[in-house]
Enzyme design. Structure first.
Site, PDB file in Angstrom:
ATOM      1  N   SER A   1       0.846  -1.183   0.000  1.00 49.55           N
ATOM      2  CA  SER A   1       0.000   0.000   0.000  1.00 49.55           C
ATOM      3  C   SER A   1       0.887   1.240   0.000  1.00 49.55           C
ATOM      4  O   SER A   1       2.015   1.204   0.513  1.00 49.55           O
ATOM      5  CB  SER A   1      -0.913   0.020   1.231  1.00 49.55           C
ATOM      6  OG  SER A   1      -1.591   1.260   1.340  1.00 49.55           O
TER       7      SER A   1
ATOM      8  N   TYR B   1      -1.794  -0.295  10.550  1.00 49.42           N
ATOM      9  CA  TYR B   1      -1.985  -0.705   9.152  1.00 49.42           C
ATOM     10  C   TYR B   1      -0.760  -0.365   8.318  1.00 49.42           C
ATOM     11  O   TYR B   1      -0.274  -1.199   7.541  1.00 49.42           O
ATOM     12  CB  TYR B   1      -3.222  -0.018   8.571  1.00 49.42           C
ATOM     13  CG  TYR B   1      -3.462  -0.338   7.116  1.00 49.42           C
ATOM     14  CD1 TYR B   1      -3.868  -1.611   6.728  1.00 49.42           C
ATOM     15  CD2 TYR B   1      -3.265   0.626   6.125  1.00 49.42           C
ATOM     16  CE1 TYR B   1      -4.071  -1.920   5.391  1.00 49.42           C
ATOM     17  CE2 TYR B   1      -3.471   0.331   4.792  1.00 49.42           C
ATOM     18  CZ  TYR B   1      -3.873  -0.939   4.427  1.00 49.42           C
ATOM     19  OH  TYR B   1      -4.071  -1.242   3.100  1.00 49.42           O
TER      20      TYR B   1
END
Length: 266
Positions: free
Chosen positions: A146, A159
């Site tokens: 990501s 995250y």
């Protein structure tokens, strides 16, 4: 312009295949004539993806319901696949979840669950499939990282840490597998219009604020699958966030100032 490829007689394994990026990659791979193995917890959602595949392709589809954060279940998944197929050409590790919350407000149970699925589950499964690819001297592993693993933003500490781990794991894995002609590519998308944000962005503020950067999952899937057969090492999208990640790497102090002033969208 994306190049045309034909994946006939190839087998693609996708985790997190019941929705979002994983589902769209599964459909696109099948559209390019690859047989596919779809893995996720929700068998009904997997069946829905299978039905979509059958509308565009005659490829064989295997469905496996599994919790890919559990090492024992991952081992069972691998054995089940080996009983049905004899090789793996592409592995797409797309299973994962996030939660946008202050680190000090997030329960450590949730943080542990995020690492179990996003990082450890990916590693366990890659270890099993990767060994098979090493034996035959071919294959490609595609790991979903990501932009969050490259550019820090508030309320994404855990995250972002999982995705940074995936990115660096993939970088080292690429070096270790190179002598065996097994390739590794990391896909680092910015915000993607999927149900990921149903969990991660409970109040909807983040989605509202990053609309100009939002990617469509089917378009991202097309770009990912177009690189299945080449040696591309990393795909970071959109282009603007790819540039931003490079800028942050070179000028982290300036990057932190910009993020704190304008980048806290959660």
């Amino acid at each position: 312009m994306m190049k045309e490829i034909n994946l006939e007689n190839k087998i693609t394994v996708i985790t997190g295949a019941s929705s979002g990026i994983g589902a769209e990659i599964a459909i696109e791979a099948a559209r390019k004539n690859s047989d596919v193995v779809l893995i996720a917890r929700d068998i009904q959602k997997l069946q829905h993806v299978q039905a979509r595949i059958k509308q565009v392709s005659d490829s064989d589809v295997i469905l496996i319901s599994a919790d890919m954060s559990n090492p024992d279940i991952i081992e069972q998944v691998y054995k089940k696949m080996k009983s049905k197929i004899d090789r793996f050409d592409y592995l797409v590790n797309a299973a994962g979840f996030g939660d946008f919350d202050s680190f000090f407000d997030m329960s450590m149970t949730k943080a542990q669950s995020m690492f179990d699925l996003n990082v450890m589950g990916l590693m366990y499964f890659t270890r099993l499939i990767g060994r098979d690819m090493m034996k035959v001297g071919s294959g490609k592993i595609i790991n979903l990282g990501s932009v969050a693993g490259k550019i820090p933003t508030p309320k994404s500490a855990v995250y972002s840490a999982t995705k940074a781990a995936v990115i660096q794991f993939s970088n080292v894995l690429r070096l270790e597998l190179a002598p065996f002609d097994v390739k590794v590519m990391t896909v680092n998308p910015g915000p993607v219009s999927t149900n990921f944000f149903n969990i991660a962005d409970k109040n909807g503020h983040y989605v509202e604020n990053v609309g100009s950067f939002m990617l469509e999952p089917d378009e991202l899937a097309q770009k990912v699958v177009s690189h299945f057969e080449d040696s591309k090492k990393e795909l970071t999208l959109p282009f603007s966030l790819n540039l931003a990640s490079k800028f942050y790497l070179l000028f982290p102090m300036i990057g932190d100032y910009i993020i704190m002033k304008w980048g806290d969208k959660k």
